[in-house]
Motif scaffolding. Structure first.
Motif, short mmCIF file in Angstrom:
data_model
loop_
_atom_site.label_atom_id
_atom_site.label_comp_id
_atom_site.label_asym_id
_atom_site.label_seq_id
_atom_site.Cartn_x
_atom_site.Cartn_y
_atom_site.Cartn_z
N VAL A 164 0.86 -1.19 0.00
CA VAL A 164 0.00 0.00 0.00
C VAL A 164 0.89 1.24 0.00
O VAL A 164 1.74 1.40 0.88
CB VAL A 164 -0.93 0.00 1.23
CG1 VAL A 164 -1.79 1.26 1.24
CG2 VAL A 164 -1.80 -1.25 1.23
N VAL A 165 0.71 2.11 -0.98
CA VAL A 165 1.50 3.33 -1.11
C VAL A 165 0.55 4.51 -1.31
O VAL A 165 -0.56 4.35 -1.81
CB VAL A 165 2.50 3.24 -2.28
CG1 VAL A 165 3.54 2.15 -2.02
CG2 VAL A 165 1.79 2.98 -3.60
N ASP A 166 1.03 5.71 -0.93
CA ASP A 166 0.23 6.92 -1.12
C ASP A 166 0.32 7.43 -2.54
O ASP A 166 -0.65 7.91 -3.11
CB ASP A 166 0.70 8.01 -0.15
CG ASP A 166 0.34 7.68 1.29
OD1 ASP A 166 -0.63 6.93 1.47
OD2 ASP A 166 1.03 8.15 2.21
N SER A 167 1.50 7.37 -3.12
CA SER A 167 1.70 7.88 -4.47
C SER A 167 2.80 7.06 -5.13
O SER A 167 3.58 6.37 -4.47
CB SER A 167 2.08 9.37 -4.44
OG SER A 167 3.28 9.56 -3.71
N ILE A 168 2.87 7.18 -6.45
CA ILE A 168 3.86 6.43 -7.21
C ILE A 168 4.26 7.27 -8.42
O ILE A 168 3.43 7.98 -9.00
CB ILE A 168 3.30 5.06 -7.65
CG1 ILE A 168 4.40 4.20 -8.29
CG2 ILE A 168 2.12 5.21 -8.56
CD1 ILE A 168 3.96 2.78 -8.57
N CYS A 169 5.53 7.24 -8.74
CA CYS A 169 6.00 8.01 -9.89
C CYS A 169 5.57 7.31 -11.18
O CYS A 169 5.38 6.09 -11.22
CB CYS A 169 7.52 8.18 -9.85
SG CYS A 169 8.44 6.62 -9.87
N LEU A 170 5.42 8.10 -12.23
CA LEU A 170 4.89 7.56 -13.48
C LEU A 170 5.80 6.48 -14.08
O LEU A 170 5.31 5.46 -14.56
CB LEU A 170 4.67 8.70 -14.48
CG LEU A 170 3.80 8.37 -15.69
CD1 LEU A 170 2.45 7.86 -15.26
CD2 LEU A 170 3.64 9.60 -16.59
N PRO A 171 7.14 6.65 -14.09
CA PRO A 171 7.98 5.56 -14.62
C PRO A 171 7.89 4.27 -13.81
O PRO A 171 8.29 3.21 -14.30
CB PRO A 171 9.40 6.15 -14.59
CG PRO A 171 9.20 7.62 -14.60
CD PRO A 171 7.95 7.85 -13.82
N GLY A 172 7.36 4.34 -12.56
CA GLY A 172 7.24 3.14 -11.75
C GLY A 172 6.10 2.23 -12.17
O GLY A 172 6.05 1.08 -11.76
N LEU A 173 5.18 2.73 -13.00
CA LEU A 173 4.09 1.90 -13.52
C LEU A 173 4.56 1.19 -14.77
O LEU A 173 4.46 1.72 -15.89
CB LEU A 173 2.86 2.77 -13.81
CG LEU A 173 2.18 3.39 -12.59
CD1 LEU A 173 1.07 4.32 -13.03
CD2 LEU A 173 1.63 2.32 -11.67
N GLU A 174 5.09 0.00 -14.60
CA GLU A 174 5.66 -0.73 -15.73
C GLU A 174 4.65 -1.64 -16.42
O GLU A 174 4.84 -1.96 -17.59
CB GLU A 174 6.86 -1.56 -15.26
CG GLU A 174 8.05 -0.71 -14.81
CD GLU A 174 9.28 -1.55 -14.60
OE1 GLU A 174 9.22 -2.79 -14.83
OE2 GLU A 174 10.32 -1.00 -14.18
#
Length: 337
Positions: free
Chosen positions: A157-167
């Motif tokens: 569970v995370v609050d936010s994620i960087c766009l390059p992290g969505l693989e």
């Protein structure tokens, strides 16, 4: 033992992949590809086990509870093929080392990762889950399937994620909805109102997996392209066991502390404390009103202008004259004869 205690924000769920007495040529690669998506939070049992979770006359439930307690796992994926139910996958969800609910699906068709000669995602990355049917919010069987798949693939569970992290993206859709299911309503406790259902009329579930490519678009937001990665699965719903109402309430119970306070490390709410975007704890101190005109600052001659320098020179000459006047009477007078 401390790591197994209940937490406000739980760690990633560990799934155990169990092979039944017969799996066949279809289930073995399917479970292998699903395990590749679940890594590193996956454990595989290499030996075959006599496990029948829907049969209450066997010790299968006690075996699942024992494995869950030993490996600190909360999810099971059991593969079993029989003449009556070929290519069956059973998802089992646990709570407090007890079976919460179960869902059995049949693999009608599939395409493995090896059939797609495309780049694969990095193991351990959090996927983007996409559900493209209203049945996942209205029909109780599909609500359970959505919840089960989210717990299975969601990860930490995370609050936010960087766009390059969505693989990679996992897209879940349904076949065209029959007219008889358009007015279906959600029943959170199906055990209280058992109604017969025709499994053959339920639409199939289609699971597709894609990798993402970030391309330039001329703006700050890049253009995203999806490339099939695999595996692709077509599943049909079979048997299921809904969660007990009392056990479900315990599983959904949350402490009184706010989740945001726990994530920020504040515990109980404290006044004038906040965490900035960098994760640093900052405090605010309230003081009285200050009069800046009485604020004593450091005087530096190098920062003063020419006029002020002339005034200082004039003041210096006046001071010397005053000193001469004061010293003059102190001189001794000569005696006159």
């Amino acid at each position: 033992m401390d790591a197994r205690l209940p937490k406000e924000v739980e760690d990633a769920r560990i799934a155990i992949f169990v092979k039944g007495t017969h799996t066949g040529e279809t289930l073995n690669p399917v479970m292998k590809d699903l395990m590749a998506l679940k890594r590193p939070n996956a454990i595989s049992f290499s030996k075959k086990n006599t496990i029948h979770p829907f049969d209450s006359t066997t010790t299968s439930i006690s075996s699942l509870e024992f494995w869950a307690n030993k490996n600190d796992a909360s999810l099971f994926l059991i593969g079993q093929t029989t003449k009556k139910r070929p290519n069956g996958l059973t998802f089992v969800r646990m709570y407090d080392n007890q079976v919460l609910d179960m869902m059995e699906v049949g693999v009608d068709s599939w395409a493995g990762m090896d059939s797609f000669k495309t780049p694969k995602s990095t193991p351990g990355h959090k996927p983007l889950m996409h559900f493209a049917s209203e049945l996942f919010d209205t029909h109780p069987r599909y609500v359970q399937a959505k919840s089960m798949l989210l717990d299975f693939f969601n990860g930490e569970v995370v609050d936010s994620i960087c766009l390059p992290g969505l693989e990679h993206v996992i897209s879940v859709s349904c076949a065209p909805t029959p007219a008889s299911l358009n007015n279906a309503t959600v029943n959170m406790y199906p055990n209280q109102h058992p109604t017969p259902e025709d499994i053959s009329s339920l639409p199939k579930i289609h699971i597709r997996t894609y990798t993402t490519r970030l391309l330039s678009s001329g703006t700050r937001i890049p253009r995203i392209e999806l490339t099939p990665m695999g595996p692709n699965l077509d599943l049909s719903l079979r048997r299921h066991q809904a969660a007990d109402s009392e056990l479900l309430k315990q599983a959904m119970k949350r402490p009184k502390l706010k989740k945001t306070d726990i994530e920020k490390g504040l515990g109980k709410k404290k006044k004038n404390l906040e965490v900035d975007e960098m994760g640093d704890l900052r405090g605010r101190v309230h003081v009285g009103k200050q009069d800046l005109n009485k604020l004593q600052t450091r005087k530096m001659k190098g920062l003063k202008g020419g006029d002020s320098q002339d005034e200082e020179d004039g003041e210096g000459n006046e001071d010397k004259a005053d000193e001469d006047e004061v010293d003059a009477p102190r001189k001794k007078r000569r005696k006159t004869t």
